[in-house]
Scaffold this motif. Structure first.
Motif, PDB file in Angstrom:
ATOM      1  N   GLN A 136      40.867  29.287  32.054  1.00  0.00           N
ATOM      2  CA  GLN A 136      41.904  28.295  32.307  1.00  0.00           C
ATOM      3  C   GLN A 136      41.379  27.167  33.208  1.00  0.00           C
ATOM      4  O   GLN A 136      41.747  26.004  33.019  1.00  0.00           O
ATOM      5  N   ARG A 137      40.533  27.503  34.166  1.00  0.00           N
ATOM      6  CA  ARG A 137      39.931  26.465  35.013  1.00  0.00           C
ATOM      7  C   ARG A 137      39.051  25.537  34.190  1.00  0.00           C
ATOM      8  O   ARG A 137      39.068  24.315  34.378  1.00  0.00           O
ATOM      9  N   GLU A 138      38.267  26.100  33.275  1.00  0.00           N
ATOM     10  CA  GLU A 138      37.412  25.271  32.418  1.00  0.00           C
ATOM     11  C   GLU A 138      38.257  24.376  31.520  1.00  0.00           C
ATOM     12  O   GLU A 138      37.925  23.198  31.319  1.00  0.00           O
ATOM     13  N   LEU A 139      39.335  24.907  30.978  1.00  0.00           N
ATOM     14  CA  LEU A 139      40.228  24.106  30.136  1.00  0.00           C
ATOM     15  C   LEU A 139      40.855  22.976  30.939  1.00  0.00           C
ATOM     16  O   LEU A 139      40.921  21.835  30.481  1.00  0.00           O
ATOM     17  N   TYR A 140      41.292  23.273  32.140  1.00  0.00           N
ATOM     18  CA  TYR A 140      41.893  22.250  32.998  1.00  0.00           C
ATOM     19  C   TYR A 140      40.884  21.148  33.308  1.00  0.00           C
ATOM     20  O   TYR A 140      41.201  19.957  33.250  1.00  0.00           O
ATOM     21  N   ALA A 141      39.658  21.536  33.642  1.00  0.00           N
ATOM     22  CA  ALA A 141      38.616  20.548  33.931  1.00  0.00           C
ATOM     23  C   ALA A 141      38.330  19.691  32.705  1.00  0.00           C
ATOM     24  O   ALA A 141      38.166  18.470  32.815  1.00  0.00           O
ATOM     25  N   LYS A 193      41.327  45.584  34.386  1.00  0.00           N
ATOM     26  CA  LYS A 193      42.371  44.548  34.383  1.00  0.00           C
ATOM     27  C   LYS A 193      41.994  43.395  35.307  1.00  0.00           C
ATOM     28  O   LYS A 193      42.237  42.233  34.995  1.00  0.00           O
ATOM     29  N   LEU A 194      41.388  43.715  36.433  1.00  0.00           N
ATOM     30  CA  LEU A 194      40.958  42.672  37.362  1.00  0.00           C
ATOM     31  C   LEU A 194      39.886  41.792  36.735  1.00  0.00           C
ATOM     32  O   LEU A 194      39.923  40.561  36.861  1.00  0.00           O
ATOM     33  N   GLU A 195      38.957  42.395  36.036  1.00  0.00           N
ATOM     34  CA  GLU A 195      37.898  41.630  35.359  1.00  0.00           C
ATOM     35  C   GLU A 195      38.494  40.726  34.281  1.00  0.00           C
ATOM     36  O   GLU A 195      38.086  39.571  34.136  1.00  0.00           O
ATOM     37  N   GLN A 196      39.456  41.244  33.519  1.00  0.00           N
ATOM     38  CA  GLN A 196      40.132  40.417  32.509  1.00  0.00           C
ATOM     39  C   GLN A 196      40.860  39.246  33.158  1.00  0.00           C
ATOM     40  O   GLN A 196      40.842  38.124  32.637  1.00  0.00           O
ATOM     41  N   ALA A 197      41.502  39.499  34.275  1.00  0.00           N
ATOM     42  CA  ALA A 197      42.225  38.431  34.975  1.00  0.00           C
ATOM     43  C   ALA A 197      41.261  37.358  35.470  1.00  0.00           C
ATOM     44  O   ALA A 197      41.546  36.159  35.369  1.00  0.00           O
ATOM     45  N   HIS A 198      40.105  37.782  36.002  1.00  0.00           N
ATOM     46  CA  HIS A 198      39.105  36.809  36.447  1.00  0.00           C
ATOM     47  C   HIS A 198      38.594  35.970  35.273  1.00  0.00           C
ATOM     48  O   HIS A 198      38.446  34.750  35.400  1.00  0.00           O
ATOM     49  N   ALA A 199      38.330  36.613  34.149  1.00  0.00           N
ATOM     50  CA  ALA A 199      37.835  35.893  32.974  1.00  0.00           C
ATOM     51  C   ALA A 199      38.883  34.898  32.478  1.00  0.00           C
ATOM     52  O   ALA A 199      38.556  33.746  32.134  1.00  0.00           O
ATOM     53  N   HIS A 200      40.141  35.311  32.432  1.00  0.00           N
ATOM     54  CA  HIS A 200      41.215  34.416  31.985  1.00  0.00           C
ATOM     55  C   HIS A 200      41.364  33.233  32.947  1.00  0.00           C
ATOM     56  O   HIS A 200      41.531  32.090  32.529  1.00  0.00           O
ATOM     57  N   HIS A 201      41.283  33.527  34.235  1.00  0.00           N
ATOM     58  CA  HIS A 201      41.387  32.468  35.238  1.00  0.00           C
ATOM     59  C   HIS A 201      40.254  31.456  35.075  1.00  0.00           C
ATOM     60  O   HIS A 201      40.486  30.239  35.117  1.00  0.00           O
ATOM     61  N   GLU A 202      39.058  31.937  34.886  1.00  0.00           N
ATOM     62  CA  GLU A 202      37.913  31.044  34.711  1.00  0.00           C
ATOM     63  C   GLU A 202      38.060  30.202  33.444  1.00  0.00           C
ATOM     64  O   GLU A 202      37.758  29.007  33.446  1.00  0.00           O
TER      65      GLU A 202
END
Length: 175
Positions: A69-74, A58-67
């Motif tokens: 979302q960061r790329e989308l924001y950028a 779950k932590l790995e999935q959360a990190h991937a989702h966060h990354e």
């Protein structure tokens, strides 16, 4: 306090009479140590499989989702000015006297039957459709918006499977 001591004595007495404990006590010390280590190993494996591994996944999935979302924001920040320019330059102007002809012609092309027309002020039009196929109507609305028609009000009511009753208030101007 006396009842607690009695309870403790009863539990110890029952544990001493337990066939599993009796068997354990009759095993050689070497076998008891081996079984203890095996039990500890199994406990660690169960902890890893039932607790640690699901949490780590779950932590790995959360990190991937966060990354992601960061790329989308950028990306959005990088292209915001370009999107604003496209939005400003892509607006179509529709003259108020063209509104009714554009609406009826595009509805006929999509196979939609307009049941009722009412004029709304100088450059507005109120339209009613009954039992209209939902998907072609959505395409028609997108086409109208591309042609410079503004939607002041859109009311859709489910009529049947895949069909809707619609009341639309449209106006001419910038789309």
């Amino acid at each position: 306090m006396n009842t607690l001591a009695n309870l403790k004595n009863q539990l110890l007495e029952r544990a001493n009479q337990s066939p599993i404990l009796q068997r354990w006590l009759h095993l050689p010390a070497r076998d008891r140590m081996a079984l203890g280590m095996l039990g500890a190993f199994l406990a660690l494996m169960l902890f890893y499989l039932l607790v640690w591994q699901p949490i780590a996944g779950k932590l790995e999935q959360a990190h991937a989702h966060h990354e992601q979302q960061r790329e989308l924001y950028a990306y959005l920040l990088q292209n915001a000015d370009q999107a604003r320019l496209l939005l400003k330059s892509g607006k179509t102007k529709l003259a108020p006297d063209q509104l009714q002809s554009v609406v009826t012609a595009s509805a006929q092309q999509r196979g939609l039957t307009l049941d009722r027309f009412d004029n709304e002020g100088q450059n507005g039009l109120q339209i009613t459709l009954t039992q209209a196929a939902f998907e072609p109507m959505l395409r028609w609305l997108a086409e109208l918006q591309d042609k410079g028609v503004r939607f002041t009000e859109v009311n859709l009511d489910r009529a049947d499977t895949g069909k809707v009753d619609a009341r639309l208030t449209l106006s001419a101007g910038e789309g």
